[in-house]
Motif scaffolding. Structure first.
Motif, PDB file in Angstrom:
ATOM      1  N   ILE A   1      57.889 100.466  46.392  1.00  0.00           N
ATOM      2  CA  ILE A   1      56.515 100.815  46.042  1.00  0.00           C
ATOM      3  C   ILE A   1      55.875  99.604  45.372  1.00  0.00           C
ATOM      4  N   ILE A   2      54.716  99.202  45.893  1.00  0.00           N
ATOM      5  CA  ILE A   2      54.029  98.027  45.366  1.00  0.00           C
ATOM      6  C   ILE A   2      52.621  98.406  44.934  1.00  0.00           C
TER       7      ILE A   2
ATOM      8  N   PRO B   1      55.835 105.343  38.645  1.00  0.00           N
ATOM      9  CA  PRO B   1      57.224 104.969  38.358  1.00  0.00           C
ATOM     10  C   PRO B   1      57.882 104.277  39.554  1.00  0.00           C
ATOM     11  N   ALA B   2      58.684 103.298  39.267  1.00  0.00           N
ATOM     12  CA  ALA B   2      59.428 102.508  40.251  1.00  0.00           C
ATOM     13  C   ALA B   2      58.556 101.513  41.016  1.00  0.00           C
ATOM     14  N   ALA B   3      57.265 101.453  40.716  1.00  0.00           N
ATOM     15  CA  ALA B   3      56.388 100.513  41.411  1.00  0.00           C
ATOM     16  C   ALA B   3      56.559  99.103  40.863  1.00  0.00           C
ATOM     17  N   VAL B   4      56.404  98.147  41.755  1.00  0.00           N
ATOM     18  CA  VAL B   4      56.423  96.739  41.390  1.00  0.00           C
ATOM     19  C   VAL B   4      54.976  96.266  41.333  1.00  0.00           C
TER      20      VAL B   4
ATOM     21  N   PHE C   1      51.126 113.857  38.914  1.00  0.00           N
ATOM     22  CA  PHE C   1      52.422 113.193  38.974  1.00  0.00           C
ATOM     23  C   PHE C   1      52.553 112.168  37.853  1.00  0.00           C
ATOM     24  N   GLU C   2      53.797 111.874  37.518  1.00  0.00           N
ATOM     25  CA  GLU C   2      54.108 110.996  36.392  1.00  0.00           C
ATOM     26  C   GLU C   2      53.561 109.580  36.604  1.00  0.00           C
ATOM     27  N   VAL C   3      53.059 109.026  35.525  1.00  0.00           N
ATOM     28  CA  VAL C   3      52.695 107.615  35.496  1.00  0.00           C
ATOM     29  C   VAL C   3      53.448 106.985  34.322  1.00  0.00           C
ATOM     30  N   MET C   4      53.636 105.691  34.405  1.00  0.00           N
ATOM     31  CA  MET C   4      54.329 105.029  33.318  1.00  0.00           C
ATOM     32  C   MET C   4      53.537 103.829  32.837  1.00  0.00           C
TER      33      MET C   4
ATOM     34  N   TYR D   1      52.618 100.091  31.959  1.00  0.00           N
ATOM     35  CA  TYR D   1      52.788  98.812  32.649  1.00  0.00           C
ATOM     36  C   TYR D   1      53.940  98.009  32.043  1.00  0.00           C
ATOM     37  N   ASP D   2      54.018  97.973  30.729  1.00  0.00           N
ATOM     38  CA  ASP D   2      55.074  97.193  30.066  1.00  0.00           C
ATOM     39  C   ASP D   2      56.456  97.708  30.427  1.00  0.00           C
ATOM     40  N   SER D   3      56.604  98.999  30.635  1.00  0.00           N
ATOM     41  CA  SER D   3      57.899  99.549  31.047  1.00  0.00           C
ATOM     42  C   SER D   3      58.285  99.068  32.429  1.00  0.00           C
ATOM     43  N   SER D   4      57.294  98.884  33.304  1.00  0.00           N
ATOM     44  CA  SER D   4      57.571  98.444  34.677  1.00  0.00           C
ATOM     45  C   SER D   4      58.084  97.019  34.703  1.00  0.00           C
ATOM     46  N   LYS D   5      57.719  96.216  33.733  1.00  0.00           N
ATOM     47  CA  LYS D   5      58.122  94.818  33.718  1.00  0.00           C
ATOM     48  C   LYS D   5      59.602  94.649  33.375  1.00  0.00           C
TER      49      LYS D   5
END
Length: 148
Positions: free
Chosen positions: A48-49, A63-66, A137-140, A142-146
């Motif tokens: 997921i981008i 979640p899980a997105a780059v 649906f869940e969102v997270m 940005y800092d967690s994605s890094k």
């Protein structure tokens, strides 16, 4: 008033361009529910981008997105996310692209197809991040994605 009119004309041209891309490169679109349901598929997880700009990503991401903004997607995708071979192999993974509303991700998907990524494995999230979030649906952060 003139600024608003110019903005409407520019948006209209952009929408026309997206429509032409949809005709030339029929990119498969998936719904937020379809993406959500696929998140737990451990045998062939989607890539997921998030192609939105960083200021948009700071408001939250899927979640899980780059995070890989549209402006550098073509340049950085193989170095930072996924090789063309990983997508185009017989057991290739799907790449799901999303933006805020689902239009820029169509353009991004078209770019990946033109780069040689297998069209069957490149998809755009219909309605983008906005529809994902509106669907509950869940969102997270940005800092967690890094950290991923």
């Amino acid at each position: 008033m003139l600024g608003i009119l110019k903005s409407l004309v520019a948006n209209s041209r952009f929408s026309e361009l997206v429509s032409k891309v949809r005709e030339s490169y029929p990119i498969q679109e998936i719904t937020p529910k379809e993406l959500h349901d696929s998140l737990n598929n451990s045998t062939k997880p989607n890539i997921i981008i998030d192609v939105r700009e960083k200021d948009e990503q700071l408001r939250g991401i899927i979640p899980a997105a780059v995070p890989l903004p549209r402006g550098v997607l073509e340049r950085d995708i193989e170095r930072k996310v996924v090789s063309i071979d990983e997508v185009n192999s017989e057991t290739g993974r799907n790449v799901i692209l999303y933006c805020a509303g689902g239009l820029r991700s169509i353009m991004a998907a078209e770019s990946l197809v033109r780069l040689g990524y297998k069209k069957e494995n490149i998809k755009s999230l219909k309605g983008g991040y906005d529809e994902w979030k509106e669907s509950g649906f869940e969102v997270m952060d940005y800092d967690s994605s890094k950290k991923a």
